[in-house]
Design an enzyme around this catalytic site. Structure first.
Site, PDB file in Angstrom:
ATOM      1  N   LYS A  13      40.820 100.981  41.108  1.00  0.00           N
ATOM      2  CA  LYS A  13      39.847 101.415  42.124  1.00  0.00           C
ATOM      3  C   LYS A  13      39.994 100.610  43.414  1.00  0.00           C
ATOM      4  O   LYS A  13      40.003 101.171  44.507  1.00  0.00           O
ATOM      5  CB  LYS A  13      38.400 101.264  41.599  1.00  0.00           C
ATOM      6  CG  LYS A  13      38.106 102.065  40.348  1.00  0.00           C
ATOM      7  CD  LYS A  13      36.638 101.969  39.928  1.00  0.00           C
ATOM      8  CE  LYS A  13      36.186 100.585  39.492  1.00  0.00           C
ATOM      9  NZ  LYS A  13      36.791 100.107  38.224  1.00  0.00           N
ATOM     10  N   ARG A  87      27.269 101.964  38.483  1.00  0.00           N
ATOM     11  CA  ARG A  87      27.766 101.718  37.137  1.00  0.00           C
ATOM     12  C   ARG A  87      26.754 102.110  36.064  1.00  0.00           C
ATOM     13  O   ARG A  87      27.055 101.987  34.883  1.00  0.00           O
ATOM     14  CB  ARG A  87      28.068 100.227  36.973  1.00  0.00           C
ATOM     15  CG  ARG A  87      29.539  99.852  37.211  1.00  0.00           C
ATOM     16  CD  ARG A  87      29.613  98.345  37.145  1.00  0.00           C
ATOM     17  NE  ARG A  87      30.867  97.786  36.754  1.00  0.00           N
ATOM     18  CZ  ARG A  87      31.758  97.289  37.606  1.00  0.00           C
ATOM     19  NH1 ARG A  87      31.585  97.391  38.892  1.00  0.00           N
ATOM     20  NH2 ARG A  87      32.854  96.711  37.154  1.00  0.00           N
ATOM     21  N   ARG A 126      47.267  91.164  36.049  1.00  0.00           N
ATOM     22  CA  ARG A 126      46.609  90.745  37.291  1.00  0.00           C
ATOM     23  C   ARG A 126      46.268  89.259  37.233  1.00  0.00           C
ATOM     24  O   ARG A 126      46.455  88.527  38.206  1.00  0.00           O
ATOM     25  CB  ARG A 126      45.323  91.575  37.480  1.00  0.00           C
ATOM     26  CG  ARG A 126      44.504  91.216  38.689  1.00  0.00           C
ATOM     27  CD  ARG A 126      43.515  92.315  39.033  1.00  0.00           C
ATOM     28  NE  ARG A 126      42.337  92.292  38.177  1.00  0.00           N
ATOM     29  CZ  ARG A 126      41.376  93.224  38.197  1.00  0.00           C
ATOM     30  NH1 ARG A 126      41.474  94.258  39.004  1.00  0.00           N
ATOM     31  NH2 ARG A 126      40.341  93.143  37.404  1.00  0.00           N
ATOM     32  N   ARG A 149      33.583  94.066  29.164  1.00  0.00           N
ATOM     33  CA  ARG A 149      33.584  94.951  30.347  1.00  0.00           C
ATOM     34  C   ARG A 149      33.895  96.386  29.955  1.00  0.00           C
ATOM     35  O   ARG A 149      33.293  97.337  30.481  1.00  0.00           O
ATOM     36  CB  ARG A 149      34.601  94.436  31.380  1.00  0.00           C
ATOM     37  CG  ARG A 149      34.111  93.180  32.086  1.00  0.00           C
ATOM     38  CD  ARG A 149      35.236  92.388  32.708  1.00  0.00           C
ATOM     39  NE  ARG A 149      35.857  93.055  33.835  1.00  0.00           N
ATOM     40  CZ  ARG A 149      37.060  92.724  34.319  1.00  0.00           C
ATOM     41  NH1 ARG A 149      37.767  91.759  33.746  1.00  0.00           N
ATOM     42  NH2 ARG A 149      37.544  93.348  35.355  1.00  0.00           N
TER      43      ARG A 149
HETATM   44  P1  AMP Z   1      34.386  94.546  39.489  1.00  0.00           P
HETATM   45  O1  AMP Z   1      35.022  93.703  40.525  1.00  0.00           O
HETATM   46  O2  AMP Z   1      33.942  95.882  40.022  1.00  0.00           O
HETATM   47  O3  AMP Z   1      35.219  94.675  38.254  1.00  0.00           O
HETATM   48  O4  AMP Z   1      33.038  93.804  39.058  1.00  0.00           O
HETATM   49  C1  AMP Z   1      33.071  92.514  38.474  1.00  0.00           C
HETATM   50  C2  AMP Z   1      31.744  92.228  37.779  1.00  0.00           C
HETATM   51  O5  AMP Z   1      30.680  92.247  38.733  1.00  0.00           O
HETATM   52  C3  AMP Z   1      31.337  93.231  36.721  1.00  0.00           C
HETATM   53  O6  AMP Z   1      31.934  92.987  35.451  1.00  0.00           O
HETATM   54  C4  AMP Z   1      29.816  93.001  36.682  1.00  0.00           C
HETATM   55  O7  AMP Z   1      29.491  91.790  36.043  1.00  0.00           O
HETATM   56  C5  AMP Z   1      29.508  92.816  38.157  1.00  0.00           C
HETATM   57  N1  AMP Z   1      29.255  94.110  38.834  1.00  0.00           N
HETATM   58  C6  AMP Z   1      30.003  94.665  39.832  1.00  0.00           C
HETATM   59  N2  AMP Z   1      29.477  95.827  40.229  1.00  0.00           N
HETATM   60  C7  AMP Z   1      28.368  96.027  39.458  1.00  0.00           C
HETATM   61  C8  AMP Z   1      27.407  97.063  39.371  1.00  0.00           C
HETATM   62  N3  AMP Z   1      27.472  98.158  40.165  1.00  0.00           N
HETATM   63  N4  AMP Z   1      26.407  96.927  38.467  1.00  0.00           N
HETATM   64  C9  AMP Z   1      26.317  95.842  37.680  1.00  0.00           C
HETATM   65  N5  AMP Z   1      27.204  94.836  37.681  1.00  0.00           N
HETATM   66  C10 AMP Z   1      28.228  94.918  38.580  1.00  0.00           C
END
Ligand code: AMP
Length: 192
Positions: A13, A87, A126, A149
């Site tokens: 993404k 999410r 990564r 996750r």
């Molecule tokens: P990402 O970089 O999108 O993979 O997000 C890393 C982490 O941030 C996730 O595993 C969650 O702990 C938190 N996070 C990011 N976006 C959200 C969201 N929309 N709702 C809840 N937690 C989030």
């Protein structure tokens, strides 16, 4: 044009959002990036979310909705790319309301389909690439956090596929190709 990039961790993404930023002058709104910034700058909110994120759990809807609310009031250029948000169903409902309040609409939800074996390889890759480049891997790019996750994704986020399908906004692309192939597919569905 306002769009959501929807897909599991490691689907690509962020990479595709960056291509849309460069090619279409859009604005990437990554709640993951915003939360990491808050954590790195040591704000109160950053301290609250650090452990939750490292474990791989989701932070509260309230926190991420607040972050997005703030950003929607800024410059919108060629439109917003929501990356890693929403999410949960509550976040999806909130986004609909926030867009409406700002006189905006959601144009497309692009679901990036990738199988789970590839996700694990990509995320481990990564982490290794970050370390080889002299940097640090993300605190949540490890096998333990990845399991959580992925489970969070399937339990809480994947219902959004049906939610947006029912609204008529869903467009699915194969996320398994090269970066260029996937960006070509995304352009195809956005411009259709
Ligand atoms: P990402 O970089 O999108 O993979 O997000 C890393 C982490 O941030 C996730 O595993 C969650 O702990 C938190 N996070 C990011 N976006 C959200 C969201 N929309 N709702 C809840 N937690 C989030």
């Amino acid at each position: 044009m306002n769009i959501i990039l929807l897909g599991p961790p490691g689907a690509g993404k962020g990479t595709q959002a960056q291509i849309l930023v460069d090619g279409r002058n859009m604005i990437q709104l990554s709640t993951g990036d915003m939360l990491r910034e808050a954590k790195d700058s040591g704000t109160e909110m950053g301290k609250i979310v650090a452990d939750v994120m490292a474990r791989g759990d989701l932070v509260t809807d309230e926190i991420v909705i607040g972050l997005i609310r703030e950003k929607l009031q800024g410059d919108k250029k060629g439109g917003f790319i929501f990356d890693g948000f929403p999410r949960t169903l509550a976040q999806a409902d909130a986004l609909g309301e926030l867009l409406a309040e700002n006189g905006e609409t959601l144009d497309s939800v692009v679901e990036m389909q990738v199988n789970d074996d590839v996700l694990v390889d990509r995320i481990v890759g990564r982490a290794e690439a970050a370390v080889a480049a002299g940097g640090e891997a993300r605190a949540d790019d490890n096998a333990e956090s990845l399991k959580i996750r992925l489970m969070e994704y399937y339990k809480k986020t994947s219902p959004l596929i049906g939610y947006y399908y029912a609204k008529g906004d869903l467009k699915s692309v194969d996320g398994l190709g090269t970066i260029d192939e996937v960006s070509g597919e995304i352009a195809g569905v956005l411009d259709a």
